[in-house]
Each structure stands twice: as structure tokens, then as C-alpha cells.
Design a protein around this motif. Structure first.
Motif, PDB file in Angstrom:
ATOM      1  N   ALA A 158      42.773  41.642  54.082  1.00 27.61           N
ATOM      2  CA  ALA A 158      43.903  41.302  53.217  1.00 27.61           C
ATOM      3  C   ALA A 158      43.632  41.711  51.774  1.00 27.61           C
ATOM      4  O   ALA A 158      42.474  41.810  51.343  1.00 27.61           O
ATOM      5  CB  ALA A 158      44.180  39.804  53.296  1.00 27.61           C
ATOM      6  N   ALA A 159      44.689  41.901  51.031  1.00 27.28           N
ATOM      7  CA  ALA A 159      44.558  42.314  49.635  1.00 27.28           C
ATOM      8  C   ALA A 159      43.856  41.255  48.787  1.00 27.28           C
ATOM      9  O   ALA A 159      43.242  41.581  47.762  1.00 27.28           O
ATOM     10  CB  ALA A 159      45.939  42.618  49.051  1.00 27.28           C
ATOM     11  N   HIS A 160      43.937  39.988  49.227  1.00 28.54           N
ATOM     12  CA  HIS A 160      43.336  38.919  48.423  1.00 28.54           C
ATOM     13  C   HIS A 160      41.891  38.593  48.821  1.00 28.54           C
ATOM     14  O   HIS A 160      41.303  37.649  48.288  1.00 28.54           O
ATOM     15  CB  HIS A 160      44.186  37.641  48.518  1.00 28.54           C
ATOM     16  N   ASP A 161      41.293  39.357  49.725  1.00 25.60           N
ATOM     17  CA  ASP A 161      39.944  39.035  50.185  1.00 25.60           C
ATOM     18  C   ASP A 161      38.921  39.038  49.049  1.00 25.60           C
ATOM     19  O   ASP A 161      38.082  38.136  48.946  1.00 25.60           O
ATOM     20  CB  ASP A 161      39.505  40.025  51.268  1.00 25.60           C
ATOM     21  N   LEU A 162      38.961  40.064  48.203  1.00 29.62           N
ATOM     22  CA  LEU A 162      38.002  40.140  47.114  1.00 29.62           C
ATOM     23  C   LEU A 162      38.168  38.950  46.170  1.00 29.62           C
ATOM     24  O   LEU A 162      37.175  38.307  45.785  1.00 29.62           O
ATOM     25  CB  LEU A 162      38.165  41.449  46.346  1.00 29.62           C
ATOM     26  N   ALA A 163      39.406  38.635  45.808  1.00 27.41           N
ATOM     27  CA  ALA A 163      39.654  37.495  44.929  1.00 27.41           C
ATOM     28  C   ALA A 163      39.184  36.188  45.559  1.00 27.41           C
ATOM     29  O   ALA A 163      38.707  35.283  44.865  1.00 27.41           O
ATOM     30  CB  ALA A 163      41.136  37.411  44.592  1.00 27.41           C
ATOM     31  N   THR A 164      39.305  36.094  46.877  1.00 31.22           N
ATOM     32  CA  THR A 164      38.853  34.901  47.580  1.00 31.22           C
ATOM     33  C   THR A 164      37.364  34.690  47.378  1.00 31.22           C
ATOM     34  O   THR A 164      36.913  33.598  47.005  1.00 31.22           O
ATOM     35  CB  THR A 164      39.165  35.031  49.086  1.00 31.22           C
ATOM     36  N   TYR A 165      36.589  35.709  47.614  1.00 29.73           N
ATOM     37  CA  TYR A 165      35.138  35.586  47.462  1.00 29.73           C
ATOM     38  C   TYR A 165      34.752  35.369  46.000  1.00 29.73           C
ATOM     39  O   TYR A 165      33.872  34.549  45.698  1.00 29.73           O
ATOM     40  CB  TYR A 165      34.448  36.832  48.025  1.00 29.73           C
ATOM     41  N   GLU A 166      35.377  36.099  45.095  1.00 30.57           N
ATOM     42  CA  GLU A 166      35.036  35.938  43.678  1.00 30.57           C
ATOM     43  C   GLU A 166      35.369  34.533  43.187  1.00 30.57           C
ATOM     44  O   GLU A 166      34.609  33.955  42.395  1.00 30.57           O
ATOM     45  CB  GLU A 166      35.768  36.991  42.855  1.00 30.57           C
ATOM     46  N   SER A 167      36.469  33.966  43.667  1.00 30.29           N
ATOM     47  CA  SER A 167      36.849  32.606  43.264  1.00 30.29           C
ATOM     48  C   SER A 167      35.837  31.570  43.726  1.00 30.29           C
ATOM     49  O   SER A 167      35.711  30.501  43.125  1.00 30.29           O
ATOM     50  CB  SER A 167      38.237  32.255  43.822  1.00 30.29           C
ATOM     51  N   ALA A 168      35.114  31.891  44.811  1.00 34.74           N
ATOM     52  CA  ALA A 168      34.115  30.962  45.338  1.00 34.74           C
ATOM     53  C   ALA A 168      32.716  31.243  44.782  1.00 34.74           C
ATOM     54  O   ALA A 168      31.728  30.703  45.280  1.00 34.74           O
ATOM     55  CB  ALA A 168      34.088  31.045  46.862  1.00 34.74           C
ATOM     56  N   GLY A 169      32.635  32.084  43.760  1.00 41.13           N
ATOM     57  CA  GLY A 169      31.356  32.324  43.104  1.00 41.13           C
ATOM     58  C   GLY A 169      30.501  33.422  43.703  1.00 41.13           C
ATOM     59  O   GLY A 169      29.311  33.546  43.384  1.00 41.13           O
ATOM     60  N   PHE A 170      31.087  34.253  44.538  1.00 38.00           N
ATOM     61  CA  PHE A 170      30.342  35.359  45.147  1.00 38.00           C
ATOM     62  C   PHE A 170      30.373  36.581  44.227  1.00 38.00           C
ATOM     63  O   PHE A 170      31.347  36.809  43.503  1.00 38.00           O
ATOM     64  CB  PHE A 170      30.940  35.743  46.499  1.00 38.00           C
ATOM     65  N   GLU A 171      29.298  37.367  44.304  1.00 37.34           N
ATOM     66  CA  GLU A 171      29.207  38.635  43.600  1.00 37.34           C
ATOM     67  C   GLU A 171      28.876  39.732  44.602  1.00 37.34           C
ATOM     68  O   GLU A 171      28.544  39.457  45.761  1.00 37.34           O
ATOM     69  CB  GLU A 171      28.127  38.570  42.514  1.00 37.34           C
ATOM     70  N   VAL A 172      28.944  40.978  44.156  1.00 38.37           N
ATOM     71  CA  VAL A 172      28.649  42.099  45.042  1.00 38.37           C
ATOM     72  C   VAL A 172      27.163  42.114  45.378  1.00 38.37           C
ATOM     73  O   VAL A 172      26.313  42.141  44.484  1.00 38.37           O
ATOM     74  CB  VAL A 172      29.060  43.438  44.393  1.00 38.37           C
ATOM     75  N   ALA A 173      26.855  42.079  46.674  1.00 38.49           N
ATOM     76  CA  ALA A 173      25.466  42.197  47.133  1.00 38.49           C
ATOM     77  C   ALA A 173      25.125  43.635  47.466  1.00 38.49           C
ATOM     78  O   ALA A 173      23.987  44.071  47.259  1.00 38.49           O
ATOM     79  CB  ALA A 173      25.241  41.308  48.355  1.00 38.49           C
TER      80      ALA A 173
END
Length: 266
Positions: A83-98
Motif C-alpha cells: 500500500a502507498a501508506h506502508d512507509l508512513a506506517t513504519y516511520e510513524s512507529a519509529g522505524f528507520e531504513v535498515a
């Protein structure tokens, strides 16, 4: 329809930490997805986990990565989707690019690398004895990717089960084998005409045990693509910062998609 991701607790370590993974799935929206991820982080921290990555279905043998940038061009077979919101979902939960990965497009035609390694011969598969071909591939893949992050060795029967359906649908002209002067197999390549990105040959996997063998096979794929009227070669799903991405640049590959495996230290 949403399908909440599975949590995997037996996955390869991220930077030496005890790691779990959020599998692929779908969230109704970024807010509900971020809540799910935050709750998963709390639960896993209490269990003694030190890191969480996602989306990844257990290891790199499963589906993993999400798209973080696109030029809008069509997708290709086996490309990660979401989904288009997948990246925003992870970023909102404090995730960064691994980890970052890219796919690139290059024009067909040889760049002159096929004969660059003395004693190496590259030929198309004859379509016979697929199990023998995959057994050779298994040995090369297990050795060639053993140091790749999140790579997990698998038993040969599981490898054959995963790749046999692909081979059954493949065009043998684009399945290549590299051999040395003694006839020993030192490299294999899986490339195929794409049913989604019409006019493209997808260079999916290539591995060689001799320096330069991979480049020679990639050059042959580009040559064959031109000879058979294809308009582009897709360099698929390359991890940023390793040899395949550098090699793509040698073939003037232009990035059209970027992907990420996201991570959070707990």
C-alpha cells in the motif's frame, strides 16, 4: 481487505541483535498499522528481543521489503508490492531504513564483457534436466550469498521446491551457465521475459564463483535481449552498496524503484 502481518521470532540477526520480523501483510491505514507495530515492539521487548525488522516473511527466502520511491513505471513479476501508506506506517512507529534495495533499467546490447574473463564460456541452458541445473545453482547460491545480511541457508529440497515452478515457465535462452576450461560450472543466471512489464527481460539472479563470471553472464543477457527484440533489461532487486548495484552502473542502469527493509532497535 486487510490481512494483519505475522510476527516471526526465528529470523537472522540484524547487526548482532536478537531480532524478530514483521511479515508482509496489509494495514487499513497508517494510524492502525503504526499502533499494531508499536504494540508488537512492546511485546517483543518484554520477550527479550533487541530489534524488529519488516516487512520480511522470516528471511530473504520469503517476501520482504516495501517500496519507498518509484518513477511510476510498470511493475515486474515478483517485485514487492504494498500500500502507498506502508512507509508512513513504519516511520510513524519509529522505524528507520535498515537496508536499501533498488531496481534499474538498462538498454539491451553487449557492453563487451562476455569474453573479458579468459577461459570462461557462457551458454544458454538446453532445457534438459532441470533438477541437475538447480542442484548446481543451489551450491553456487549457498556459497555466493552466505555473507549477505538476513540470508539463511536452506536445505536443497526447499530450494528446488522454490525455483522449480519458475524454471518450468522460463525461456531457456535466458537461463545461462558459465563454465571454466575444465567444463566445471562456475556461474548460473536466471533471467526471464516479464509478463507484466511488457518488452522487458528481468535479470533476477546471477551468481558466479570466479570474479568476472557474473559480469560475463549479465553481458550475455543484454546481448540476447537485443537479438530477440526486447526493449529493456531490468536489473531486479539489488541491495545497495554491493557488487550487483555497481555492476548495474557499468551497464548504464537507471534506477526506477527503491525499496527498504525497515528496522527499529527495541
Amino acid at each position: 481487505m486487510t490481512k494483519m502481518p505475522k510476527i516471526y521470532r526465528d529470523v537472522p540477526s540484524w547487526d548482532g541483535m536478537r531480532t524478530a520480523a514483521i511479515g508482509t501483510g496489509s494495514f487499513a491505514d497508517a494510524q492502525s498499522g503504526a499502533l499494531f507495530l508499536a504494540e508488537a515492539c512492546d511485546e517483543l521487548r518484554e520477550e527479550g528481543f533487541e530489534a524488529l525488522v519488516g516487512p520480511m516473511d522470516g528471511s530473504t527466502w520469503g517476501t520482504y521489503r516495501l517500496q519507498v520511491w518509484s518513477d511510476g513505471s510498470p511493475g515486474f513479476f515478483m517485485e514487492p508490492a504494498g500500500a502507498a501508506h506502508d512507509l508512513a506506517t513504519y516511520e510513524s512507529a519509529g522505524f528507520e531504513v535498515a537496508e536499501l534495495h533498488v531496481s534499474a533499467s538498462a538498454q539491451p546490447g553487449s557492453r563487451g564483457y562476455e569474453d573479458a574473463v579468459p577461459g570462461v564460456s557462457v551458454k544458454s541452458w538446453d532445457g534438459k534436466d532441470p533438477q541437475a541445473l538447480l542442484s548446481n545453482a543451489y551450491a553456487l547460491v549457498m556459497d555466493g550469498f552466505r555473507t549477505t545480511p538476513f540470508f539463511t541457508p536452506v536445505p536443497e529440497p526447499l530450494f528446488l521446491e522454490k525455483y522449480s515452478p519458475l524454471l518450468a515457465q522460463a525461456d531457456p535462452r535466458f537461463i545461462l551457465k558459465a563454465t571454466d576450461d575444465n567444463g566445471a560450472t562456475i556461474g548460473l543466471t536466471l533471467a526471464f521475459p516479464d509478463p507484466m512489464r511488457i518488452g522487458a527481460i528481468v535479470l533476477k539472479t546471477y551468481v558466479g564463483s570466479l570474479p568476472g563470471a557474473g559480469r560475463a553472464m549479465a553481458d550475455r543477457v543484454h546481448t540476447l535481449a537485443g537479438e530477440h527484440g526486447f526493449k529493456e533489461v531490468v536489473h531486479a532487486l539489488m541491495r545497495s552498496g554491493i557488487a550487483s548495484e555497481a555492476q548495474s552502473r557499468k551497464f548504464s542502469g537507471t534506477v526506477f524503484r527503491r525499496y527498504a527493509l525497515m528496522g527499529r532497535r527495541l
